[in-house]
Design a protein around this motif. Structure first.
Motif, PDB file in Angstrom:
ATOM      1  N   ILE A 166       0.862  -1.187   0.000  1.00 43.76           N
ATOM      2  CA  ILE A 166       0.000   0.000   0.000  1.00 43.76           C
ATOM      3  C   ILE A 166       0.895   1.233   0.000  1.00 43.76           C
ATOM      4  CG2 ILE A 166      -1.862   1.240   1.157  1.00 43.76           C
ATOM      5  CD1 ILE A 166      -2.507  -1.377   2.657  1.00 43.76           C
ATOM      6  N   LEU A 167       0.800   2.028  -1.049  1.00 39.51           N
ATOM      7  CA  LEU A 167       1.633   3.222  -1.179  1.00 39.51           C
ATOM      8  C   LEU A 167       0.801   4.472  -0.954  1.00 39.51           C
ATOM      9  CD1 LEU A 167       4.451   4.405  -2.082  1.00 39.51           C
ATOM     10  CD2 LEU A 167       3.425   4.623  -4.367  1.00 39.51           C
ATOM     11  N   PHE A 168       1.369   5.416  -0.199  1.00 38.66           N
ATOM     12  CA  PHE A 168       0.773   6.737  -0.030  1.00 38.66           C
ATOM     13  C   PHE A 168       1.709   7.785  -0.611  1.00 38.66           C
ATOM     14  CE2 PHE A 168      -1.299   4.272   3.260  1.00 38.66           C
ATOM     15  CZ  PHE A 168      -2.607   4.707   3.190  1.00 38.66           C
ATOM     16  N   ALA A 169       1.148   8.697  -1.406  1.00 37.63           N
ATOM     17  CA  ALA A 169       1.948   9.776  -1.987  1.00 37.63           C
ATOM     18  C   ALA A 169       1.022  10.912  -2.372  1.00 37.63           C
ATOM     19  CB  ALA A 169       2.715   9.292  -3.218  1.00 37.63           C
ATOM     20  N   ASN A 170       1.556  12.133  -2.366  1.00 32.26           N
ATOM     21  CA  ASN A 170       0.775  13.227  -2.928  1.00 32.26           C
ATOM     22  C   ASN A 170       1.204  13.456  -4.374  1.00 32.26           C
ATOM     23  OD1 ASN A 170       3.095  14.893  -2.936  1.00 32.26           O
ATOM     24  ND2 ASN A 170       2.578  15.816  -0.966  1.00 32.26           N
ATOM     25  N   GLU A 171       0.586  14.427  -5.013  1.00 39.35           N
ATOM     26  CA  GLU A 171       0.809  14.628  -6.444  1.00 39.35           C
ATOM     27  C   GLU A 171       2.265  14.958  -6.756  1.00 39.35           C
ATOM     28  OE1 GLU A 171      -1.334  16.932 -10.196  1.00 39.35           O
ATOM     29  OE2 GLU A 171      -2.123  17.137  -8.158  1.00 39.35           O
TER      30      GLU A 171
ATOM     31  N   SER B 223       3.062  15.127 -15.541  1.00 37.02           N
ATOM     32  CA  SER B 223       1.629  15.060 -15.251  1.00 37.02           C
ATOM     33  C   SER B 223       1.295  13.949 -14.257  1.00 37.02           C
ATOM     34  CB  SER B 223       0.827  14.832 -16.537  1.00 37.02           C
ATOM     35  OG  SER B 223       0.932  13.495 -16.970  1.00 37.02           O
ATOM     36  N   PHE B 224       0.251  14.210 -13.470  1.00 39.32           N
ATOM     37  CA  PHE B 224      -0.241  13.234 -12.514  1.00 39.32           C
ATOM     38  C   PHE B 224      -0.711  11.971 -13.220  1.00 39.32           C
ATOM     39  CE2 PHE B 224      -3.874  11.545 -10.024  1.00 39.32           C
ATOM     40  CZ  PHE B 224      -3.191  11.202  -8.863  1.00 39.32           C
ATOM     41  N   GLU B 225      -1.393  12.145 -14.360  1.00 38.57           N
ATOM     42  CA  GLU B 225      -1.927  10.997 -15.102  1.00 38.57           C
ATOM     43  C   GLU B 225      -0.807  10.082 -15.585  1.00 38.57           C
ATOM     44  OE1 GLU B 225      -4.820  13.976 -14.534  1.00 38.57           O
ATOM     45  OE2 GLU B 225      -2.828  14.158 -15.468  1.00 38.57           O
TER      46      GLU B 225
ATOM     47  N   MET C 197       0.513   8.100 -12.663  1.00 39.51           N
ATOM     48  CA  MET C 197      -0.385   7.000 -12.324  1.00 39.51           C
ATOM     49  C   MET C 197      -0.150   5.793 -13.220  1.00 39.51           C
ATOM     50  SD  MET C 197      -4.200   8.164 -11.236  1.00 39.51           S
ATOM     51  CE  MET C 197      -4.634   8.655 -12.886  1.00 39.51           C
ATOM     52  N   GLU C 198      -0.021   6.035 -14.503  1.00 40.81           N
ATOM     53  CA  GLU C 198       0.173   4.927 -15.429  1.00 40.81           C
ATOM     54  C   GLU C 198       1.520   4.238 -15.220  1.00 40.81           C
ATOM     55  OE1 GLU C 198      -2.216   3.584 -17.275  1.00 40.81           O
ATOM     56  OE2 GLU C 198      -3.399   5.078 -16.193  1.00 40.81           O
ATOM     57  N   ARG C 199       2.532   5.024 -14.854  1.00 39.69           N
ATOM     58  CA  ARG C 199       3.842   4.426 -14.566  1.00 39.69           C
ATOM     59  C   ARG C 199       3.790   3.571 -13.301  1.00 39.69           C
ATOM     60  NH1 ARG C 199       8.336   7.292 -16.543  1.00 39.69           N
ATOM     61  NH2 ARG C 199       9.591   5.802 -15.324  1.00 39.69           N
ATOM     62  N   LEU C 200       3.021   4.045 -12.324  1.00 39.16           N
ATOM     63  CA  LEU C 200       2.942   3.361 -11.029  1.00 39.16           C
ATOM     64  C   LEU C 200       2.100   2.097 -11.092  1.00 39.16           C
ATOM     65  CD1 LEU C 200       3.197   3.275  -7.884  1.00 39.16           C
ATOM     66  CD2 LEU C 200       1.195   4.797  -7.818  1.00 39.16           C
TER      67      LEU C 200
END
Length: 328
Positions: free
Chosen positions: A211-216, A227-229, A232-235
């Motif tokens: 479970i990972l927590f991170a901000n933008e 970009s945030f998007e 997300m796709e990389r993660l």
């Protein structure tokens, strides 16, 4: 050991010293707004001497998360090192008084209890200058493997990578958690922290983190994208579950086959210190209580909204009662 914990939090045990300042104060002391910078004892003392009247509150990222879980009515444990001094006694009292199990023995010798000078500017941004002191001496001997084995989730703050012996200790805790079929959670903590340890954090996300927590800013820094998007796709292929916060835009929960977007909880912003810590508290409390991901994110948003409505990084309201009023 009979007691079972929902979440064990491991991190730097710090007493926060919080004051309101203007931007000129940051410039005078060469602070980068919104950052956490490690400082030596002399620098910490210079900032403290120049600060306007301040308040002292027990803090530390993972300690704040543990306190939030306890305020929600959850069973939390904490591992972090303080010195056997006045501030250390304050920290030990505060975290136990809110209901967290905290048994790490205080240091009898060496550096004093850690402090963080938190400068809050009129835009509610917090800028931290942290002297690690005793908490930076956490080592393998401080990891209670029975507590790790009996915790559904072991949650670790990214700041623990600033000292090699701390890193060794938390890596062992991660392994023990997995050996007992439990989950490992990591907070990236700060974009400047990500800059320091990017390659190690990428490896951790791919190999040890459930479970990972991170901000933008942290997640875009991790993958060095704009970009945030794209971040997300990389993660997405590399972590089982990620909770990504976006301030007033709310949060996005990411799994291999689902994306859940939850709006921010309305609040008046007074001081952003502890927002991510309390979001993690609400989310992990919900997750270990069997709630669906949307409810977990709403609990996180609610807890974060409460803590940013006042000075200090720990809840002042009873979060369990607040969650009940919100129907969560």
């Amino acid at each position: 050991m009979s007691e079972k914990f929902q979440v064990l939090c491991i991190g730097n045990a710090i007493v926060d010293i919080i004051a309101r300042v203007d931007d000129a104060f940051l410039e005078t002391h060469e602070r980068i707004k919104g950052s956490m910078m490690l400082v030596d004892a002399d620098t910490s003392a210079r900032i403290y001497d120049d600060m306007p009247p301040a308040v002292e509150r027990s803090g530390g990222s993972a300690g704040n998360t543990a306190a939030g879980i306890a305020s929600l009515g959850g069973k939390a444990a904490y591992i972090g090192r303080v010195h056997d001094d006045q501030l250390g006694m304050v920290f030990r009292h505060d975290i136990r008084a809110i209901g967290v199990s905290y048994e790490t023995a205080p240091a009898k010798e060496g550096a004093p209890t850690a402090t963080s000078m938190i400068l809050v500017t009129p835009d509610a941004q917090r800028t931290m200058s942290t002297y690690l002191g005793a908490c930076g001496e956490l080592s393998l001997s401080d990891i209670d493997e029975d507590v790790v084995a009996n915790s559904a989730v072991t949650y670790i703050e990214g700041y623990m990578w600033d000292r090699d012996h701390q890193k060794e200790a938390v890596l062992r805790a991660m392994d023990v958690a997995h050996e007992h079929g439990n989950l490992v959670s990591l907070s990236l903590s700060d974009s400047f922290c990500v800059d320091r340890f990017r390659s190690e954090f990428v490896d951790l996300v791919e190999s040890k983190v459930d479970i990972l927590f991170a901000n933008e800013s942290e997640i875009t820094s991790l993958y060095q994208v704009d970009s945030f998007e794209e971040a997300m796709e990389r993660l997405r292929p590399h972590v089982k579950l990620a909770a990504l916060t976006r301030s007033e835009k709310g949060s996005v929960i990411l799994t291999a086959d689902d994306v859940v977007t939850v709006p921010a909880h309305p609040t008046h912003v007074e001081d952003t210190t502890g927002a991510g810590d309390l979001y993690a508290a609400g989310f992990l409390f919900g997750y270990t209580s069997g709630k669906d991901l949307e409810t977990c994110a709403k609990l996180g948003g609610m807890a974060a909204a409460e803590v940013i409505s006042h000075l200090g990084a720990r809840p002042e309201a009873n979060l369990e009662e607040l969650a009940a009023r919100e129907g969560l």
